[in-house]
Design an enzyme around this catalytic site. Structure first.
Site, PDB file in Angstrom:
ATOM      1  N   ASN A   7       0.972  -1.194  -0.141  1.00  0.00           N
ATOM      2  CA  ASN A   7       0.031  -0.127  -0.012  1.00  0.00           C
ATOM      3  C   ASN A   7       0.778   1.378  -0.109  1.00  0.00           C
ATOM      4  O   ASN A   7       0.972   1.423   0.858  1.00  0.00           O
ATOM      5  CB  ASN A   7      -1.099   0.154   0.730  1.00  0.00           C
ATOM      6  CG  ASN A   7      -1.923   0.640   1.529  1.00  0.00           C
ATOM      7  OD1 ASN A   7      -1.642   2.092   0.667  1.00  0.00           O
ATOM      8  ND2 ASN A   7      -2.854   0.811   2.281  1.00  0.00           N
ATOM      9  N   ARG A  96      -2.218  -1.367  -3.611  1.00  0.00           N
ATOM     10  CA  ARG A  96      -3.303  -0.855  -4.160  1.00  0.00           C
ATOM     11  C   ARG A  96      -2.611   0.555  -5.258  1.00  0.00           C
ATOM     12  O   ARG A  96      -1.707   1.001  -5.016  1.00  0.00           O
ATOM     13  CB  ARG A  96      -3.505   0.143  -2.792  1.00  0.00           C
ATOM     14  CG  ARG A  96      -3.812   1.437  -2.397  1.00  0.00           C
ATOM     15  CD  ARG A  96      -4.093   2.186  -1.148  1.00  0.00           C
ATOM     16  NE  ARG A  96      -4.912   3.305  -1.437  1.00  0.00           N
ATOM     17  CZ  ARG A  96      -4.649   4.729  -0.702  1.00  0.00           C
ATOM     18  NH1 ARG A  96      -3.619   4.694  -0.255  1.00  0.00           N
ATOM     19  NH2 ARG A  96      -5.454   5.704  -0.715  1.00  0.00           N
ATOM     20  N   HIS A 184     -10.982   6.322  -2.105  1.00  0.00           N
ATOM     21  CA  HIS A 184     -11.093   5.716  -1.394  1.00  0.00           C
ATOM     22  C   HIS A 184     -11.916   4.585  -0.946  1.00  0.00           C
ATOM     23  O   HIS A 184     -13.106   4.116  -0.414  1.00  0.00           O
ATOM     24  CB  HIS A 184     -11.827   6.037  -0.398  1.00  0.00           C
ATOM     25  CG  HIS A 184     -10.794   7.365   0.340  1.00  0.00           C
ATOM     26  ND1 HIS A 184     -11.443   8.554   0.979  1.00  0.00           N
ATOM     27  CD2 HIS A 184      -9.384   7.633   1.266  1.00  0.00           C
ATOM     28  CE1 HIS A 184     -10.381   9.099   1.452  1.00  0.00           C
ATOM     29  NE2 HIS A 184      -9.492   8.789   1.389  1.00  0.00           N
ATOM     30  N   ARG A 245      -6.640  19.340   3.352  1.00  0.00           N
ATOM     31  CA  ARG A 245      -7.564  19.117   2.086  1.00  0.00           C
ATOM     32  C   ARG A 245      -8.084  20.300   2.113  1.00  0.00           C
ATOM     33  O   ARG A 245      -9.070  20.387   3.193  1.00  0.00           O
ATOM     34  CB  ARG A 245      -7.789  18.748   1.344  1.00  0.00           C
ATOM     35  CG  ARG A 245      -6.415  17.837   0.415  1.00  0.00           C
ATOM     36  CD  ARG A 245      -6.820  16.678   0.016  1.00  0.00           C
ATOM     37  NE  ARG A 245      -5.481  15.517   0.493  1.00  0.00           N
ATOM     38  CZ  ARG A 245      -5.952  14.063   0.233  1.00  0.00           C
ATOM     39  NH1 ARG A 245      -7.464  13.988  -0.812  1.00  0.00           N
ATOM     40  NH2 ARG A 245      -5.505  13.150   1.315  1.00  0.00           N
ATOM     41  N   GLU A 388      -8.697  -1.365   4.661  1.00  0.00           N
ATOM     42  CA  GLU A 388      -7.814  -1.459   3.696  1.00  0.00           C
ATOM     43  C   GLU A 388      -6.604  -2.607   3.082  1.00  0.00           C
ATOM     44  O   GLU A 388      -7.254  -3.439   2.237  1.00  0.00           O
ATOM     45  CB  GLU A 388      -7.170  -0.086   3.341  1.00  0.00           C
ATOM     46  CG  GLU A 388      -8.643   0.923   2.759  1.00  0.00           C
ATOM     47  CD  GLU A 388      -7.652   2.192   2.543  1.00  0.00           C
ATOM     48  OE1 GLU A 388      -7.272   2.616   3.809  1.00  0.00           O
ATOM     49  OE2 GLU A 388      -8.221   2.868   1.771  1.00  0.00           O
TER      50      GLU A 388
END
Ligand code: ADP
Length: 403
Positions: A7, A96, A184, A245, A388
């Site tokens: 990942n 990923r 996501h 962000r 994940e």
């Protein structure tokens, strides 16, 4: 089956090795046999490897990343963290990959064509796709022709309806690929599946809002197991206020800063991605814990940052409830979603009008993979620990069954 998961982010890389039975996937995520984290500081890689009940830490000076990755992967089959006899024990490697564009609706076995697509899509995810590709190439160099699987962050959202995906801009722009992709996806999909499992219901019968609130934040509207809308857009900058962000802002602000304040595109990119959100408003940190602490100590900008965070969460949660025409379940996940009871409580407050009732005791008792709403709540509220890496391992297992 030994499954290695990589990942890779722009400044860190997590890897782990799972061992799962060849004939069935366990219902509950197993603990990885081996875990490694590399944080890429400018010239030194800070490495942590966990296995056999030990944790080793190392700082490695580097010029390019591949030799460091090779050195770390070597620790799978040598030294104190050895868990396999040799590299051939690894049957599949899952990666990923942030951007899969419009073409990839599902995870795929990596081929020359898939690598070319990941490379082509680097324009849309310059901080991520190149490092994801680098990971795939490093594995090829170290492990030869082991099967590799790309699990795209965008895949779960790749079939959202055009009404959600197409921006109201000149259609020619849309034809050039400017559309909502969403991110996501692996986390949203995992949380939806886990929600159905916990509620003992068929995913097909559920309307769910998943709130992935970490450093990056996004909501997904999930109906019948499919994503039908999500708040991140063409890039992961859209939607909710995040750690650093901005989330959605009036696009004319960018034009104003370009024209009137002499900003360059690079400066805008940097400021909106790295110097906005909780950090930009509070001036304290991108970390929710530190912002909350500062607010509690009376820092007015930290308080304001939290108020904006909640305001925007309400606004987008409300829009998703409307898109789904009501919901059965509301799910909180990721660093903030899983840990910040006060943020969950405030997020839920404004949905009391529709009969959503949080059990405040359950909410504040460090819940994990459980329902935190009252028995008579019209909406089931859950906290799910997103995994994940395990979701990527599951995808790898399933893809190998198809071969
Ligand atoms: P990423 O998006 O980088 O994967 P995470 O899902 O790990 O991020 O979330 C990281 C954020 O979670 C941190 O920046 C921090 O603000 C928040 N967080 C972690 N633990 C807590 C906590 N106990 N209370 C509030 N926020 C927390």
């Amino acid at each position: 089956m030994k499954i290695l998961v990589l990942n890779a982010g722009s400044s860190s890389q997590k890897s782990c090795l799972y061992d799962v039975p060849d004939d069935r996937l366990p219902q509950q995520p197993p603990d990885p046999l081996w875990e490694a984290q590399i944080d890429w500081a400018p010239t030194v890689a800070e490495v942590k490897v966990k296995a056999n009940g030990q944790e080793l830490k190392q700082s490695i000076a580097y010029e390019s990343r591949s030799p460091v990755m090779e050195q770390i992967l070597n620790m799978l089959w040598s030294g104190a963290t050895q868990v396999i006899a040799d590299p051939s024990a690894i049957q599949v490697v899952g990666h990923r990959v942030v951007h899969g564009g419009q073409d990839y609706h599902d995870s795929v076995r990596v081929t020359a064509e898939v690598k070319a697509a990941i490379d082509r899509l680097s324009d849309l995810a310059p901080a991520h796709n190149p490092v994801n590709l680098e990971g795939i190439q490093a594995i090829e160099a170290i492990l030869g022709d082991v099967p590799q699987v790309a699990v795209f962050d965008t895949a779960f959202h790749a079939r959202i309806p055009d009404s959600a995906a197409i921006y109201p801009i000149p259609y020619a722009w849309s034809e050039r690929g400017i559309r909502r992709y969403g991110f996501h996806g692996t986390s949203h999909r995992y949380c939806a599946q886990k929600t159905a499992q916990i509620l003992g219901k068929d995913l097909k019968d559920l309307k769910i809002v998943t709130c992935h609130l970490g450093n990056g934040c996004s909501l997904a509207a999930i109906q019948g197991g499919r994503s039908v809308h999500t708040t991140m857009g063409f890039t992961p900058l859209d939607g909710l206020m995040m750690g650093s962000r901005s989330g959605s802002i009036d696009p004319s602000i960018l034009l104003y800063m370009l024209r009137e304040e002499g900003y360059t595109a690079e400066q805008l990119d940097q400021e909106l991605n790295q110097a906005s959100g909780l950090l930009g408003v509070s001036g304290v940190s991108n970390d929710m814990r530190l912002v909350t602490q500062a607010a509690e100590q009376g820092n007015p900008r930290a308080k304001l940052a939290l108020e904006i965070y909640i305001h925007r969460l309400h606004a987008l949660m409300g829009s998703i409830v409307a898109i789904l025409n009501g919901i059965d379940a509301l799910v909180f996940t990721a660093g903030v979603g899983e840990n910040a009871a006060d943020i969950r409580a405030r997020a839920c407050e404004n949905f009391a009008y529709m009969g959503l009732k949080l059990d405040l005791e359950k909410n504040s008792s460090r819940p994990r993979n459980q329902v935190i709403s009252t028995e008579d709540s019209t909406v089931e509220v859950l906290v799910i620990h997103t995994q994940e890496d395990w979701a990527i391992a599951q995808e790898c297992w399933e893809i190998l069954q198809e071969v």
